[in-house]
Motif scaffolding. Structure first.
Motif, PDB file in Angstrom:
ATOM      1  N   GLY A 155      17.876 -27.152  65.632  1.00 40.13           N
ATOM      2  CA  GLY A 155      17.034 -25.979  65.383  1.00 40.13           C
ATOM      3  C   GLY A 155      17.043 -25.544  63.928  1.00 40.13           C
ATOM      4  O   GLY A 155      16.984 -24.354  63.619  1.00 40.13           O
ATOM      5  N   VAL A 156      17.147 -26.537  63.013  1.00 41.92           N
ATOM      6  CA  VAL A 156      17.090 -26.248  61.577  1.00 41.92           C
ATOM      7  C   VAL A 156      16.002 -27.139  60.967  1.00 41.92           C
ATOM      8  O   VAL A 156      15.392 -27.951  61.666  1.00 41.92           O
ATOM      9  N   SER A 157      15.759 -27.004  59.659  1.00 45.22           N
ATOM     10  CA  SER A 157      14.695 -27.806  59.038  1.00 45.22           C
ATOM     11  C   SER A 157      15.267 -29.150  58.563  1.00 45.22           C
ATOM     12  O   SER A 157      16.479 -29.278  58.325  1.00 45.22           O
ATOM     13  N   PRO A 158      14.412 -30.156  58.389  1.00 48.78           N
ATOM     14  CA  PRO A 158      14.889 -31.443  57.854  1.00 48.78           C
ATOM     15  C   PRO A 158      15.597 -31.281  56.508  1.00 48.78           C
ATOM     16  O   PRO A 158      16.612 -31.935  56.244  1.00 48.78           O
ATOM     17  N   THR A 159      15.104 -30.390  55.668  1.00 49.44           N
ATOM     18  CA  THR A 159      15.749 -30.177  54.372  1.00 49.44           C
ATOM     19  C   THR A 159      17.167 -29.649  54.562  1.00 49.44           C
ATOM     20  O   THR A 159      18.107 -30.085  53.871  1.00 49.44           O
ATOM     21  N   GLN A 160      17.319 -28.719  55.487  1.00 44.27           N
ATOM     22  CA  GLN A 160      18.666 -28.172  55.733  1.00 44.27           C
ATOM     23  C   GLN A 160      19.615 -29.262  56.241  1.00 44.27           C
ATOM     24  O   GLN A 160      20.787 -29.279  55.880  1.00 44.27           O
ATOM     25  N   ASP A 188      20.777 -22.028  53.038  1.00 40.80           N
ATOM     26  CA  ASP A 188      21.227 -21.532  54.346  1.00 40.80           C
ATOM     27  C   ASP A 188      21.696 -22.704  55.217  1.00 40.80           C
ATOM     28  O   ASP A 188      21.052 -23.071  56.207  1.00 40.80           O
ATOM     29  N   VAL A 189      22.820 -23.277  54.844  1.00 36.37           N
ATOM     30  CA  VAL A 189      23.302 -24.481  55.555  1.00 36.37           C
ATOM     31  C   VAL A 189      24.754 -24.326  56.021  1.00 36.37           C
ATOM     32  O   VAL A 189      25.418 -25.323  56.302  1.00 36.37           O
ATOM     33  N   PHE A 190      25.216 -23.083  56.080  1.00 38.77           N
ATOM     34  CA  PHE A 190      26.630 -22.903  56.443  1.00 38.77           C
ATOM     35  C   PHE A 190      26.810 -22.321  57.852  1.00 38.77           C
ATOM     36  O   PHE A 190      27.907 -21.956  58.238  1.00 38.77           O
ATOM     37  N   GLY A 191      25.692 -22.312  58.627  1.00 46.00           N
ATOM     38  CA  GLY A 191      25.786 -21.795  59.993  1.00 46.00           C
ATOM     39  C   GLY A 191      25.713 -22.901  61.038  1.00 46.00           C
ATOM     40  O   GLY A 191      25.589 -22.626  62.229  1.00 46.00           O
TER      41      GLY A 191
END
Ligand SMILES: NC(=O)c1ccc[n+]([C@@H]2O[C@H](COP(=O)([O-])OP(=O)(O)OC[C@H]3O[C@@H](n4cnc5c(N)ncnc54)[C@H](OP(=O)(O)O)[C@@H]3O)[C@@H](O)[C@H]2O)c1
Length: 221
Positions: A155-160, A188-191
């Motif tokens: 549920g995140v973006s490919p970039t993330q 925003d990649v620490f969750g």
């Protein structure tokens, strides 16, 4: 004097400003002058992280350049010193000759070029890997099925997914975006966490450098 961060309402010590020495300024005295010029241009009293942009081996002055950077750090004009686009052999020469290990080596790194061997060397020597072009300049990377699938599952973006892959491999990615919303997204990649299998599946996209950036032959002035 206006200082970095004034317009953002951000305290100077919350910013980490990096700049690099261009190839045309290699050499001891030229590096000293280049640092003064960069400080004046930036309106700063200190550069937080100062890097040699490319080693330019045919010029043969990266050792002298490094010695000047050590002096700049001792004089307090520069916080940390590092390099960019250095090979294992160049790093070894730098460390063995001067006794000073670069804090950082900023190199091409993305899922098409994961830099496994160089990262292992960095780990052994206590050098931080920084990934330039961490999104492979977007290319077709962000629509690779393996990345799209992991993004959908989490549920995140490919970039993330790609930025997180760098973080989990122990590198510091510096994705560029001119778009404020994408800048926030990229940070925003620490969750969430990738599994070891997901990291390995992304690394399996490896196929080599995307651009003509072999530090043994590519030089920039
Ligand atoms: N040391 C060296 O020799 C060296 C060499 C090359 C690059 N670098 C540095 O590395 C940094 C990044 O490299 P780079 O700009 O080449 O490549 P990159 O960060 O891999 O890719 C930048 C591209 O990705 C797009 N992008 C960023 N975030 C996105 C998102 N969330 N969704 C979709 N697209 C997104 C950007 O478009 P938008 O701007 O439209 O968002 C831009 O087109 C730069 O600071 C650059 O100066 C260093």
């Amino acid at each position: 004097m206006r200082r970095a961060g004034d317009e953002l309402g951000v305290a100077r010590d919350e910013l980490l400003v990096t700049t690099k020495i261009p190839g045309r300024d290699h050499g001891y005295d030229a590096t000293m002058a280049s640092a003064e010029q960069s400080l004046a241009t930036l309106g700063l009293e200190r550069i937080d992280l100062y890097l040699i942009h490319w080693p330019n081996p045919s010029v043969g002055k990266y050792l002298e350049t490094w010695q000047a950077m050590v002096a700049l750090r001792e004089g307090g004009l520069v916080g940390s010193i590092g390099v960019s686009n250095f090979t294992e052999a160049m790093l070894t020469r730098l460390i063995d000759t001067t006794g000073v290990t670069p804090a950082v080596n900023q190199v091409e790194m993305h899922p098409y070029f994961p830099q496994g061997q160089l990262r292992a060397f960095h780990r052994d020597r206590g050098i931080r890997t920084e990934s330039w072009s961490p999104l492979a300049r977007r290319t077709e990377l962000l629509s690779e099925p393996v990345i799209s699938q992991i993004a959908a599952d989490l549920g995140v973006s490919p970039t993330q997914v790609v930025v997180r892959w760098h973080v989990q491999l122990g590198s510091t990615p510096i994705p560029k975006s001119a778009d404020p919303a994408r800048q926030v997204e990229n940070a925003d990649v620490f969750g969430f966490t990738l599994t070891d299998e997901q990291v390995a599946a992304i690394s399996a996209l490896e196929r080599g450098r995307l651009w003509d950036g072999d530090p043994d032959t590519h030089e920039e002035m």
